[in-house]
Write an enzyme that holds these catalytic residues in place. Structure first.
Site, PDB file in Angstrom:
ATOM      1  N   LYS A   1      -0.474   4.992   4.620  1.00 21.69           N
ATOM      2  CA  LYS A   1      -1.355   4.068   5.349  1.00 21.69           C
ATOM      3  C   LYS A   1      -0.852   3.894   6.783  1.00 21.69           C
ATOM      4  CE  LYS A   1      -3.594  -0.443   4.946  1.00 21.69           C
ATOM      5  NZ  LYS A   1      -4.861   0.057   5.457  1.00 21.69           N
TER       6      LYS A   1
ATOM      7  N   HIS B   1       0.847  -1.205   0.000  1.00 20.21           N
ATOM      8  CA  HIS B   1       0.000   0.000   0.000  1.00 20.21           C
ATOM      9  C   HIS B   1       0.879   1.251   0.000  1.00 20.21           C
ATOM     10  CE1 HIS B   1      -3.362  -2.622   1.245  1.00 20.21           C
ATOM     11  NE2 HIS B   1      -4.141  -1.641   0.825  1.00 20.21           N
TER      12      HIS B   1
END
Ligand code: NAD
Length: 259
Positions: free
Chosen positions: A151, A147
């Site tokens: 995040k 990701h």
């Protein structure tokens, strides 16, 4: 439908766009820092979040905020009696507590660590793939996710959900390991690893590996639009289900209950 958005960051903005494109009205956008939110509340003041939502006349709520705020938001919002869809991740270990709280206050909530239809298809593909692999002990299995570097939690809620699907379908893996190894992994340990880099919206891979070959099953999100549209559809189904009596108030629902 009049929708309240709690958390007006990257996902909140994308959801507003998708909801409007489906003919819904955004009643209020609540955030602690976003200057373009219609209601700005002090961090940690969850009652202020609930007041802003209630006074907007919203018929449904979509919450995409931060792992550190999600429990406060849920506990303030559920007693309002307005159906809530929660996309914020990082509270998997507190689902039972939220389920008990929903039952005690009569609130209706639906959550998923990943609202994209493709990922929910991936779960079913993994279930079948693990069953096929089960008799072939030469194949090991692991999962990996990547990701963007903004995040806040790792591994992703989706990677943990994938791990649960793997464990549910094999007798060979019994323990999820998300930390680094300081010794050889035990055969029953399922390694769930994470990478954070750049702007990646979300990639999840399951590996089946033997001395002869590797099988990789990958889901790669192209943008956040798939998550946003899935969350809007989930709220539509949750509100309709409560209205027509197909869903019960005071319950925590998951994506599989709705789709
Ligand atoms: N379930 C899914 O399908 C899915 C998909 C993408 C992201 N996510 C998760 O959604 C969450 C949000 O992601 P994002 O990319 O929009 O993050 P983001 O950082 O861009 O936005 C989060 C926003 O929430 C705000 N916020 C923090 N505490 C708040 C509070 N108490 N009340 C209101 N707003 C508050 C922040 O100020 C920020 O503007 C993360 O947990 C992410 O992992 C879930």
């Amino acid at each position: 439908m009049k929708i309240a958005l709690v958390g007006y960051g990257k996902m909140g903005h994308m959801i507003a766009e998708c909801a409007r494109s489906c003919g819904h009205e955004i009643a209020v956008t609540v955030d602690v820092v976003a200057d373009d939110a219609s209601a700005k509340v002090p961090a940690g003041d969850y009652e202020a979040v609930a007041r802003a939502v209630k006074s907007s006349g919203a018929e449904g709520i979509i919450e995409f905020s931060h792992p550190s705020a999600v429990m406060g938001n849920i506990k303030a919002l559920l007693p309002l009696g307005i159906p809530v869809v929660v996309g914020t991740t990082g509270w998997n270990d507190r689902h039972q507590e939220v389920s008990d709280f929903a039952a005690s206050c009569g609130g209706t909530i639906m959550t998923s660590s990943n609202f994209s239809i493709g990922v929910n298809m991936l779960y079913k593909i993994i279930d079948e793939a693990v069953k096929i692999m089960e008799p072939f002990s030469e194949y090991d299995i692991s999962t990996w996710e990547m990701h963007h570097n903004q995040k806040a939690d790792s591994p992703s809620g989706t990677a943990l959900e994938i791990a649960k699907h793997i464990l549910a379908n094999t007798g060979r893996k019994t323990e999820i390991v998300t930390e680094e190894f300081h010794e050889k992994p035990k055969p029953e340990q399922l390694h769930v690893s994470s990478t954070r880099c750049g702007a990646v919206p979300g990639t999840h891979t399951v590996f089946f590996d033997s001395a002869a070959d590797t099988i990789e099953i990958t889901h790669r999100a192209r943008s956040r639009a798939g998550f946003a549209m899935g969350a809007v559809h989930a709220l539509e189904r949750l509100c309709n289900g409560v209205k027509n009596g197909n869903l019960v108030k005071g319950r925590l629902y998951g994506m599989s209950d709705l789709f």
